[in-house]
Design a protein around this motif. Structure first.
Motif, PDB file in Angstrom:
ATOM      1  N   THR A   1      -1.491 -11.144   1.825  1.00 41.95           N
ATOM      2  CA  THR A   1      -2.366 -10.554   0.803  1.00 41.95           C
ATOM      3  C   THR A   1      -1.525 -10.039  -0.357  1.00 41.95           C
ATOM      4  O   THR A   1      -0.500  -9.390  -0.138  1.00 41.95           O
ATOM      5  CB  THR A   1      -3.183  -9.394   1.400  1.00 41.95           C
ATOM      6  OG1 THR A   1      -3.901  -9.866   2.548  1.00 41.95           O
ATOM      7  CG2 THR A   1      -4.177  -8.839   0.391  1.00 41.95           C
TER       8      THR A   1
ATOM      9  N   SER B   1      -1.745  -7.982  -4.111  1.00 39.64           N
ATOM     10  CA  SER B   1      -2.503  -7.161  -5.057  1.00 39.64           C
ATOM     11  C   SER B   1      -1.682  -6.989  -6.322  1.00 39.64           C
ATOM     12  O   SER B   1      -0.455  -6.902  -6.259  1.00 39.64           O
ATOM     13  CB  SER B   1      -2.801  -5.780  -4.459  1.00 39.64           C
ATOM     14  OG  SER B   1      -3.511  -5.896  -3.245  1.00 39.64           O
TER      15      SER B   1
ATOM     16  N   TYR C   1      -1.164  -4.739  -9.975  1.00 35.20           N
ATOM     17  CA  TYR C   1      -1.431  -3.464 -10.632  1.00 35.20           C
ATOM     18  C   TYR C   1      -0.817  -3.479 -12.025  1.00 35.20           C
ATOM     19  O   TYR C   1       0.218  -4.113 -12.253  1.00 35.20           O
ATOM     20  CB  TYR C   1      -0.805  -2.308  -9.839  1.00 35.20           C
ATOM     21  CG  TYR C   1      -1.521  -1.977  -8.555  1.00 35.20           C
ATOM     22  CD1 TYR C   1      -1.326  -2.731  -7.411  1.00 35.20           C
ATOM     23  CD2 TYR C   1      -2.414  -0.912  -8.506  1.00 35.20           C
ATOM     24  CE1 TYR C   1      -1.991  -2.428  -6.237  1.00 35.20           C
ATOM     25  CE2 TYR C   1      -3.085  -0.596  -7.335  1.00 35.20           C
ATOM     26  CZ  TYR C   1      -2.866  -1.363  -6.206  1.00 35.20           C
ATOM     27  OH  TYR C   1      -3.530  -1.058  -5.049  1.00 35.20           O
TER      28      TYR C   1
ATOM     29  N   GLN D   1      -7.000  -8.307  -6.092  1.00 35.23           N
ATOM     30  CA  GLN D   1      -6.326  -8.634  -4.847  1.00 35.23           C
ATOM     31  C   GLN D   1      -6.700 -10.046  -4.421  1.00 35.23           C
ATOM     32  O   GLN D   1      -7.860 -10.459  -4.532  1.00 35.23           O
ATOM     33  CB  GLN D   1      -6.738  -7.659  -3.749  1.00 35.23           C
ATOM     34  CG  GLN D   1      -6.053  -7.900  -2.409  1.00 35.23           C
ATOM     35  CD  GLN D   1      -6.627  -7.006  -1.334  1.00 35.23           C
ATOM     36  OE1 GLN D   1      -7.762  -7.157  -0.916  1.00 35.23           O
ATOM     37  NE2 GLN D   1      -5.824  -6.058  -0.881  1.00 35.23           N
TER      38      GLN D   1
ATOM     39  N   ARG E   1     -10.354 -11.263  -3.791  1.00 36.18           N
ATOM     40  CA  ARG E   1     -11.113 -10.516  -2.769  1.00 36.18           C
ATOM     41  C   ARG E   1     -11.712  -9.240  -3.335  1.00 36.18           C
ATOM     42  O   ARG E   1     -12.803  -8.835  -2.972  1.00 36.18           O
ATOM     43  CB  ARG E   1     -10.179 -10.190  -1.611  1.00 36.18           C
ATOM     44  CG  ARG E   1     -10.826  -9.552  -0.427  1.00 36.18           C
ATOM     45  CD  ARG E   1      -9.875  -9.497   0.767  1.00 36.18           C
ATOM     46  NE  ARG E   1     -10.502  -8.812   1.892  1.00 36.18           N
ATOM     47  CZ  ARG E   1     -10.436  -7.511   2.102  1.00 36.18           C
ATOM     48  NH1 ARG E   1      -9.762  -6.749   1.267  1.00 36.18           N
ATOM     49  NH2 ARG E   1     -11.035  -6.965   3.141  1.00 36.18           N
TER      50      ARG E   1
ATOM     51  N   SER F   1       0.749  -7.198   1.436  1.00 34.76           N
ATOM     52  CA  SER F   1       0.402  -6.559   2.701  1.00 34.76           C
ATOM     53  C   SER F   1      -0.121  -7.619   3.663  1.00 34.76           C
ATOM     54  O   SER F   1      -0.299  -8.777   3.286  1.00 34.76           O
ATOM     55  CB  SER F   1      -0.661  -5.468   2.485  1.00 34.76           C
ATOM     56  OG  SER F   1      -1.817  -6.007   1.874  1.00 34.76           O
TER      57      SER F   1
ATOM     58  N   LEU G   1      -3.330  -8.334   5.793  1.00 35.54           N
ATOM     59  CA  LEU G   1      -4.715  -7.874   5.835  1.00 35.54           C
ATOM     60  C   LEU G   1      -5.160  -7.459   7.231  1.00 35.54           C
ATOM     61  O   LEU G   1      -5.811  -6.437   7.429  1.00 35.54           O
ATOM     62  CB  LEU G   1      -5.648  -8.966   5.305  1.00 35.54           C
ATOM     63  CG  LEU G   1      -7.079  -8.519   5.041  1.00 35.54           C
ATOM     64  CD1 LEU G   1      -7.126  -7.681   3.780  1.00 35.54           C
ATOM     65  CD2 LEU G   1      -8.008  -9.720   4.906  1.00 35.54           C
TER      66      LEU G   1
ATOM     67  N   ASN H   1      -3.988  -3.976   8.360  1.00 35.76           N
ATOM     68  CA  ASN H   1      -4.163  -2.860   7.418  1.00 35.76           C
ATOM     69  C   ASN H   1      -2.831  -2.169   7.143  1.00 35.76           C
ATOM     70  O   ASN H   1      -2.751  -0.953   7.044  1.00 35.76           O
ATOM     71  CB  ASN H   1      -5.163  -1.848   7.989  1.00 35.76           C
ATOM     72  CG  ASN H   1      -5.782  -0.981   6.909  1.00 35.76           C
ATOM     73  OD1 ASN H   1      -5.788  -1.332   5.741  1.00 35.76           O
ATOM     74  ND2 ASN H   1      -6.288   0.171   7.298  1.00 35.76           N
ATOM     75  N   GLU H   2      -1.801  -2.987   7.038  1.00 34.88           N
ATOM     76  CA  GLU H   2      -0.459  -2.467   6.855  1.00 34.88           C
ATOM     77  C   GLU H   2      -0.274  -1.912   5.448  1.00 34.88           C
ATOM     78  O   GLU H   2      -0.977  -2.256   4.528  1.00 34.88           O
ATOM     79  CB  GLU H   2       0.533  -3.604   7.098  1.00 34.88           C
ATOM     80  CG  GLU H   2       1.982  -3.193   7.173  1.00 34.88           C
ATOM     81  CD  GLU H   2       2.889  -4.384   7.417  1.00 34.88           C
ATOM     82  OE1 GLU H   2       2.408  -5.375   7.977  1.00 34.88           O
ATOM     83  OE2 GLU H   2       4.062  -4.323   7.040  1.00 34.88           O
ATOM     84  N   LYS H   3       0.701  -1.049   5.294  1.00 34.84           N
ATOM     85  CA  LYS H   3       0.980  -0.443   4.006  1.00 34.84           C
ATOM     86  C   LYS H   3       1.387  -1.508   2.994  1.00 34.84           C
ATOM     87  O   LYS H   3       1.828  -2.598   3.337  1.00 34.84           O
ATOM     88  CB  LYS H   3       2.094   0.577   4.144  1.00 34.84           C
ATOM     89  CG  LYS H   3       3.462  -0.029   4.469  1.00 34.84           C
ATOM     90  CD  LYS H   3       4.515   1.043   4.629  1.00 34.84           C
ATOM     91  CE  LYS H   3       5.883   0.434   4.885  1.00 34.84           C
ATOM     92  NZ  LYS H   3       6.917   1.458   5.110  1.00 34.84           N
ATOM     93  N   LEU H   4       1.234  -1.161   1.735  1.00 35.46           N
ATOM     94  CA  LEU H   4       1.640  -2.048   0.659  1.00 35.46           C
ATOM     95  C   LEU H   4       3.144  -1.990   0.444  1.00 35.46           C
ATOM     96  O   LEU H   4       3.750  -0.924   0.519  1.00 35.46           O
ATOM     97  CB  LEU H   4       0.967  -1.628  -0.650  1.00 35.46           C
ATOM     98  CG  LEU H   4      -0.544  -1.767  -0.751  1.00 35.46           C
ATOM     99  CD1 LEU H   4      -1.019  -1.299  -2.118  1.00 35.46           C
ATOM    100  CD2 LEU H   4      -0.982  -3.189  -0.506  1.00 35.46           C
TER     101      LEU H   4
ATOM    102  N   PHE I   1       5.742  -2.937  -2.599  1.00 33.10           N
ATOM    103  CA  PHE I   1       5.723  -3.229  -4.024  1.00 33.10           C
ATOM    104  C   PHE I   1       6.981  -3.956  -4.456  1.00 33.10           C
ATOM    105  O   PHE I   1       8.076  -3.712  -3.931  1.00 33.10           O
ATOM    106  CB  PHE I   1       5.602  -1.945  -4.838  1.00 33.10           C
ATOM    107  CG  PHE I   1       4.214  -1.379  -4.884  1.00 33.10           C
ATOM    108  CD1 PHE I   1       3.758  -0.548  -3.878  1.00 33.10           C
ATOM    109  CD2 PHE I   1       3.366  -1.687  -5.933  1.00 33.10           C
ATOM    110  CE1 PHE I   1       2.471  -0.019  -3.914  1.00 33.10           C
ATOM    111  CE2 PHE I   1       2.076  -1.170  -5.982  1.00 33.10           C
ATOM    112  CZ  PHE I   1       1.632  -0.339  -4.967  1.00 33.10           C
ATOM    113  N   GLY I   2       6.807  -4.812  -5.469  1.00 31.64           N
ATOM    114  CA  GLY I   2       7.933  -5.404  -6.159  1.00 31.64           C
ATOM    115  C   GLY I   2       8.413  -4.470  -7.258  1.00 31.64           C
ATOM    116  O   GLY I   2       7.822  -3.408  -7.483  1.00 31.64           O
TER     117      GLY I   2
END
Lengths: 113, 115
Positions: A31, A33, A35, A48, A55, A94, A96, A99-102, A104-105
């Protein structure tokens, strides 16, 4: 184990142009996302992607679009760039199902002149 | 609509001082709560999270946060800060029924720790 990688790191465009930003998720993640982080602000959710489909979507105009590929990597496209699109664009991945934490790059810094 | 408010935009402390960063959120349903940190030149990383259970959660590097449902708050604390804690801190929330992808972030607090 590679983390989230984004390219390019910096980009300069002029108003009205189009831009494509790229993201490779952390190994094992499915998954992605995106920002937008304006200077002095917290990140704002754009959308996302999961299973190559959008989604969820935040409050961004249709000029912002994306894509996810079968290898889970993703692109963010912005058309008809405005000065206000200048920001740091962050990708987060992450898993899906758990429900693991994100993760980030480091982001792509986009400047629109 | 969900929103997150961080009261302190810029905090300056001396080493060994205690830290508390305020975070309040606006949402009527079940929430998941997070604190993220961004060290200079690095990417955002998770400090700690609350999904359910004990409202006092402990994270990495000696940080902890307390969820007070009646106050819609999730304040971050550390008893004794170090110079290496200099960073930007973001509180975030999402709908407890969704996955962690759509986070609503506060505008961040810049912490500067003087040696």
């Amino acid at each position: 184990d590679a983390g989230v990688t984004q390219s390019p790191t910096h980009l300069i465009k002029t108003r009205g142009q189009q831009v494509t930003l790229r993201c490779s998720p952390k190994s094992g993640h499915d998954t992605v996302s995106w920002y937008q982080q304006a200077l002095g602000q917290g990140p704002q959710f754009i959308f996302q992607y999961y299973e190559e489909e959008e989604r969820q979507r935040g409050n961004f105009p249709d000029r912002f679009s994306g894509h996810q590929f079968p290898n889970y990597s993703s692109e963010l496209n912005v058309n008809a760039l405005l000065l206000g699109d200048s920001a740091l664009y962050l990708c987060a991945s992450s898993l899906l199902a758990t429900n693991e934490k994100l993760f980030f790059g480091s982001g792509t810094q986009l400047s629109v002149l | 609509a969900q929103s997150v408010s961080q009261h302190n935009h810029h905090v300056i402390l001396s080493e060994a001082a205690s830290l508390e960063l305020g975070c309040n959120y606006s949402y009527g349903g079940t929430v998941n709560l997070f604190w993220y940190v961004q060290y200079p030149g690095q990417h955002l990383q998770l400090l700690l999270k609350y999904f359910s259970g004990d409202p006092l959660v402990k994270g990495i590097k000696g940080f902890e946060a307390e969820f007070i449902k009646s106050k819609f708050s999730f304040n971050l604390r550390k008893p004794s800060v170090q110079w290496s804690d200099t960073a930007e801190y973001f509180c975030a929330v999402n709908d407890g029924s969704s996955n962690t992808g759509k986070l609503i972030f506060g505008q961040g607090t810049t912490l500067q720790v003087k040696p």
